[in-house]
Scaffold this motif. Structure first.
Motif, short mmCIF file in Angstrom:
data_model
loop_
_atom_site.label_atom_id
_atom_site.label_comp_id
_atom_site.label_asym_id
_atom_site.label_seq_id
_atom_site.Cartn_x
_atom_site.Cartn_y
_atom_site.Cartn_z
N PRO A 67 0.83 -1.21 0.00
CA PRO A 67 0.00 0.00 0.00
C PRO A 67 0.86 1.25 0.00
CG PRO A 67 0.01 -1.02 2.17
CD PRO A 67 0.74 -1.96 1.25
N GLY A 68 0.25 2.34 -0.44
CA GLY A 68 0.94 3.63 -0.39
C GLY A 68 1.88 3.83 -1.56
N GLY A 69 2.79 4.75 -1.37
CA GLY A 69 3.70 5.11 -2.45
C GLY A 69 3.02 6.07 -3.40
N ARG A 70 3.77 6.54 -4.37
CA ARG A 70 3.21 7.46 -5.36
C ARG A 70 2.56 6.68 -6.49
NH1 ARG A 70 4.87 13.04 -5.75
NH2 ARG A 70 6.08 13.59 -3.91
N ARG A 71 1.48 7.21 -6.97
CA ARG A 71 0.75 6.57 -8.06
C ARG A 71 1.48 6.79 -9.38
NH1 ARG A 71 -5.75 7.00 -8.89
NH2 ARG A 71 -5.90 5.78 -10.82
N GLU A 72 1.64 5.73 -10.15
CA GLU A 72 2.29 5.84 -11.46
C GLU A 72 1.40 6.58 -12.45
OE1 GLU A 72 3.84 2.34 -13.31
OE2 GLU A 72 4.52 1.50 -11.41
N VAL A 73 2.02 7.27 -13.38
CA VAL A 73 1.29 7.92 -14.46
C VAL A 73 0.84 6.82 -15.43
CG1 VAL A 73 1.48 9.55 -16.37
CG2 VAL A 73 2.65 10.01 -14.20
N ALA A 74 -0.40 6.91 -15.92
CA ALA A 74 -0.89 5.93 -16.90
C ALA A 74 0.01 5.97 -18.12
CB ALA A 74 -2.33 6.25 -17.28
N TYR A 75 0.29 4.79 -18.65
CA TYR A 75 1.33 4.67 -19.67
C TYR A 75 0.97 3.55 -20.64
CZ TYR A 75 5.87 3.03 -21.42
OH TYR A 75 6.90 2.61 -22.21
#
Length: 201
Positions: free
Chosen positions: A132-140
């Protein structure tokens, strides 16, 4: 609940990207143009602020002229013998459950490879533990196809700008060229069986 494994590679991917980028004399802007990822996202990955998924790392690896494994493997010691390469049959592999599985850690995600390497085989099956957590990745988007099946926990899977919440037993199958990303916004580890093409390792 299965916890992601701790591994030194969890903190080495970003610095390794920066190292290989500088070796090739590329700016972040140049790498972004070659990989299809944003400058801001690559900068965050290099600084260890964001994690990067294996498929996105595959695009970075191609842009830098490296294999994905190069971002995890420790450099060979000077004078160390080359590893013995055993030819594999072209039509199948057999991987026993008791064999030690190869694992890679990138940020919040631990990837456990489910198949030995096989010449001519294109699927990359793996179990992914997403903390859980962390930064959300940019859709790619990228070349290939992928499938994800949730074993436990919940997964927020964005496909072409639309968010879908996946629960145990749910799955998603898509052409990877459609922009997509996955994120665990819960407080528990999510475990997913994922199959992607082409092979990353």
């Amino acid at each position: 609940m299965t916890e992601p494994l701790e591994d030194a590679s969890a903190v080495q991917v970003g610095p390794r990207i920066r190292e290989f980028r500088k070796q090739r004399g590329l700016t972040l802007r140049s790498l972004a143009a070659r990989s299809g990822l944003s400058i801001g996202f690559l900068s965050q990955v290099e600084r260890g602020i964001s994690s990067i998924g294996l498929t996105a790392l595959g695009s970075v690896a191609t842009a830098l002229g490296h294999s994905v494994a190069d971002f995890f493997d420790a450099p060979a010691a000077p004078g160390a013998p080359d590893p013995v390469v055993v030819p594999m049959p072209r039509h199948f592999t057999l991987t026993r459950g008791e064999n030690a599985a190869v694992q890679y850690v990138s940020g919040q995600q631990t990837y456990r490879m489910l198949s030995d390497r096989g010449a001519g085989l294109v699927l990359e099956p793996m179990v992914v533990h997403i903390a859980p957590g962390g930064r959300r990745e940019v859709a790619y988007g990228h070349a290939g196809e992928e499938f994800a099946y949730v074993i436990s926990g919940e997964l927020l899977y964005e496909v072409d700008g639309v968010e879908h919440r996946l629960h145990p037993g749910d799955s998603v199958h898509l052409r990877s060229s459609v922009p997509h990303s996955m994120y665990n916004d819960t407080s528990e580890v999510t475990t997913v069986v994922s199959v992607v093409t082409p092979r990353l390792f």
